[in-house]
Design a protein around this motif. Structure first.
Motif, PDB file in Angstrom:
ATOM      1  N   CYS A  26     -28.164  75.622  -2.158  1.00 43.60           N
ATOM      2  CA  CYS A  26     -28.638  76.945  -2.576  1.00 43.60           C
ATOM      3  C   CYS A  26     -27.515  77.978  -2.523  1.00 43.60           C
ATOM      4  N   GLY A  27     -26.627  77.846  -1.539  1.00 42.23           N
ATOM      5  CA  GLY A  27     -25.475  78.733  -1.478  1.00 42.23           C
ATOM      6  C   GLY A  27     -24.586  78.569  -2.702  1.00 42.23           C
ATOM      7  N   GLY A  28     -24.358  77.305  -3.121  1.00 42.27           N
ATOM      8  CA  GLY A  28     -23.562  77.057  -4.311  1.00 42.27           C
ATOM      9  C   GLY A  28     -24.225  77.596  -5.565  1.00 42.27           C
ATOM     10  N   LEU A  29     -25.533  77.417  -5.662  1.00 40.89           N
ATOM     11  CA  LEU A  29     -26.267  77.945  -6.810  1.00 40.89           C
ATOM     12  C   LEU A  29     -26.219  79.468  -6.831  1.00 40.89           C
ATOM     13  N   ARG A  30     -26.285  80.063  -5.653  1.00 40.69           N
ATOM     14  CA  ARG A  30     -26.224  81.532  -5.539  1.00 40.69           C
ATOM     15  C   ARG A  30     -24.893  82.054  -6.096  1.00 40.69           C
ATOM     16  N   LEU A  31     -23.813  81.379  -5.725  1.00 41.32           N
ATOM     17  CA  LEU A  31     -22.492  81.788  -6.203  1.00 41.32           C
ATOM     18  C   LEU A  31     -22.331  81.522  -7.700  1.00 41.32           C
ATOM     19  N   ALA A  32     -22.865  80.388  -8.162  1.00 42.67           N
ATOM     20  CA  ALA A  32     -22.773  80.067  -9.589  1.00 42.67           C
ATOM     21  C   ALA A  32     -23.525  81.099 -10.423  1.00 42.67           C
ATOM     22  N   ARG A  33     -24.693  81.530  -9.938  1.00 37.55           N
ATOM     23  CA  ARG A  33     -25.451  82.547 -10.661  1.00 37.55           C
ATOM     24  C   ARG A  33     -24.680  83.865 -10.703  1.00 37.55           C
ATOM     25  N   PHE A  34     -24.062  84.209  -9.590  1.00 38.37           N
ATOM     26  CA  PHE A  34     -23.257  85.434  -9.561  1.00 38.37           C
ATOM     27  C   PHE A  34     -22.131  85.382 -10.580  1.00 38.37           C
ATOM     28  N   ASN A  35     -21.412  84.253 -10.625  1.00 33.93           N
ATOM     29  CA  ASN A  35     -20.299  84.129 -11.565  1.00 33.93           C
ATOM     30  C   ASN A  35     -20.775  84.210 -13.007  1.00 33.93           C
ATOM     31  N   ALA A  36     -21.910  83.570 -13.284  1.00 29.79           N
ATOM     32  CA  ALA A  36     -22.441  83.602 -14.638  1.00 29.79           C
ATOM     33  C   ALA A  36     -22.813  85.024 -15.044  1.00 29.79           C
ATOM     34  N   MET A  37     -23.446  85.763 -14.129  1.00 26.76           N
ATOM     35  CA  MET A  37     -23.823  87.142 -14.422  1.00 26.76           C
ATOM     36  C   MET A  37     -22.585  88.024 -14.572  1.00 26.76           C
ATOM     37  N   ALA A  38     -21.540  87.742 -13.786  1.00 25.03           N
ATOM     38  CA  ALA A  38     -20.310  88.537 -13.870  1.00 25.03           C
ATOM     39  C   ALA A  38     -19.627  88.342 -15.217  1.00 25.03           C
ATOM     40  N   HIS A  39     -19.671  87.114 -15.734  1.00 23.50           N
ATOM     41  CA  HIS A  39     -19.009  86.824 -17.001  1.00 23.50           C
ATOM     42  C   HIS A  39     -19.680  87.534 -18.174  1.00 23.50           C
ATOM     43  N   VAL A  40     -21.005  87.695 -18.105  1.00 17.79           N
ATOM     44  CA  VAL A  40     -21.712  88.346 -19.213  1.00 17.79           C
ATOM     45  C   VAL A  40     -21.892  89.838 -18.979  1.00 17.79           C
ATOM     46  N   GLY A  41     -21.425  90.315 -17.825  1.00 18.35           N
ATOM     47  CA  GLY A  41     -21.436  91.748 -17.561  1.00 18.35           C
ATOM     48  C   GLY A  41     -22.767  92.323 -17.145  1.00 18.35           C
ATOM     49  N   THR A  42     -23.708  91.480 -16.710  1.00 20.56           N
ATOM     50  CA  THR A  42     -24.987  91.984 -16.219  1.00 20.56           C
ATOM     51  C   THR A  42     -24.916  92.167 -14.713  1.00 20.56           C
ATOM     52  N   GLY A  43     -25.811  92.933 -14.187  1.00 25.23           N
ATOM     53  CA  GLY A  43     -25.837  93.143 -12.744  1.00 25.23           C
ATOM     54  C   GLY A  43     -26.089  94.582 -12.389  1.00 25.23           C
ATOM     55  N   SER A  44     -26.299  94.795 -11.125  1.00 27.25           N
ATOM     56  CA  SER A  44     -26.585  96.129 -10.602  1.00 27.25           C
ATOM     57  C   SER A  44     -25.654  96.418  -9.445  1.00 27.25           C
ATOM     58  N   LYS A  45     -25.183  97.654  -9.366  1.00 22.02           N
ATOM     59  CA  LYS A  45     -24.333  98.056  -8.249  1.00 22.02           C
ATOM     60  C   LYS A  45     -25.148  98.493  -7.041  1.00 22.02           C
ATOM     61  N   THR A  46     -26.456  98.526  -7.185  1.00 13.86           N
ATOM     62  CA  THR A  46     -27.299  98.990  -6.093  1.00 13.86           C
ATOM     63  C   THR A  46     -28.094  97.869  -5.446  1.00 13.86           C
ATOM     64  N   HIS A  47     -28.239  96.728  -6.126  1.00 18.99           N
ATOM     65  CA  HIS A  47     -29.059  95.648  -5.600  1.00 18.99           C
ATOM     66  C   HIS A  47     -28.398  94.290  -5.813  1.00 18.99           C
TER      67      HIS A  47
END
Length: 270
Positions: free
Chosen positions: A111-132
């Motif tokens: 789950c830790g690896g999946l958590r990081l993979a999801r973060f990287n995927a979201m970072a590449h497409v520029g989605t995300g929130s600076k508050t959450h």
């Protein structure tokens, strides 16, 4: 041109040194848990959190953000906050549960690896929130497990001085449900529950007397009761996401909260 490249290389290198420190802490934590030195392992994980918190800030300070830094940071985080805590919990407690110990420990690491993979995927497409964050950040999950190990060791070594008796009386109960505790933390990391990030500019700057007093109070408690404060912080932060989600769900159900999409599907950090 060469001077510009050298200057740029120095800017990238500066935060990478802190990321390297994070990775070194993770490797030491892993070796320590193999040796059965669980206090050293848990302490190294907490130290890795300090390096992890600094590398991004240093990168922004010197304008040294880079794709290399993002990937290097993820690799370091996986070792320090994914592999090392999973092995630490297996060697410390989960091995006593027979055939169930390995899959539970592996679930946390997965789950830790999946958590990081999801973060990287979201970072590449520029989605995300600076508050959450989307789900429990992997350093927070690792911090909870590490602080639990450190606090439990106080009981094992018969060193109750400087601790709150009520809290210490509850720790053995958590030890008894360690498999459930690890599974819950693992699932929270891959959930879409929103967690406050506290990372947007200025969020931690005192702007009132109340905030100053709160920060001073936390600082004093951390000085006198470091292990308990660490455990309480990670414990309540881990609960904050699910509790907030339940409150919002009930609010929408009874009609005193507007129906809208919140930050549950957006995150900013690992």
């Amino acid at each position: 041109m060469d001077k510009q490249l050298l200057k740029r290389g120095g800017r990238v290198l500066a935060p990478s040194l802190f990321t390297l420190g994070n990775m070194a802490c993770g490797f030491y934590a892993l070796i320590s848990s193999v040796r059965g030195e669980f206090v050293s392992s848990a302490t190294a994980i907490i130290a890795g959190m300090v390096f992890d918190a600094l590398d991004g800030r240093i990168a922004r300070l010197v304008h040294g953000e880079s794709e290399f830094g993002v990937e290097f940071d993820s690799m370091s985080d996986f070792l320090t906050f994914g592999v090392a805590p999973g092995h630490m919990m297996y060697a410390f407690i989960l091995k006593d549960y027979g055939v169930w110990g390995y899959p539970i420990a592996f679930l946390y690491t997965l789950c830790g690896g999946l958590r990081l993979a999801r973060f990287n995927a979201m970072a590449h497409v520029g989605t995300g929130s600076k508050t959450h964050f989307t789900g429990l950040a992997i350093p927070a999950g690792a911090g909870f497990l590490a602080s639990f190990v450190l606090l439990y060791q106080v009981i094992e070594e018969g060193r109750p001085a400087g601790t709150w008796k009520f809290l210490m009386d509850q720790i053995p109960a958590l030890y008894g449900v360690a498999p459930v505790m690890v599974v819950v933390i693992a699932l929270l990391m891959v959930s879409t529950i929103a967690y406050p990030a506290f990372k947007q500019p200025g969020v931690m700057r005192p702007k009132s007397l109340t905030r100053i007093l709160i920060l001073l109070g936390i600082g004093l408690l951390l000085f006198y009761y470091p292990l308990m404060v660490l455990f309480f912080v990670f414990f309540f932060y881990s609960l904050l996401g699910p509790v907030s989600w339940i409150v919002r769900a009930i609010g929408r159900l009874v009609g005193w909260m507007p129906q809208h999409h919140d930050h549950d599907n957006h995150g900013e950090h690992q």
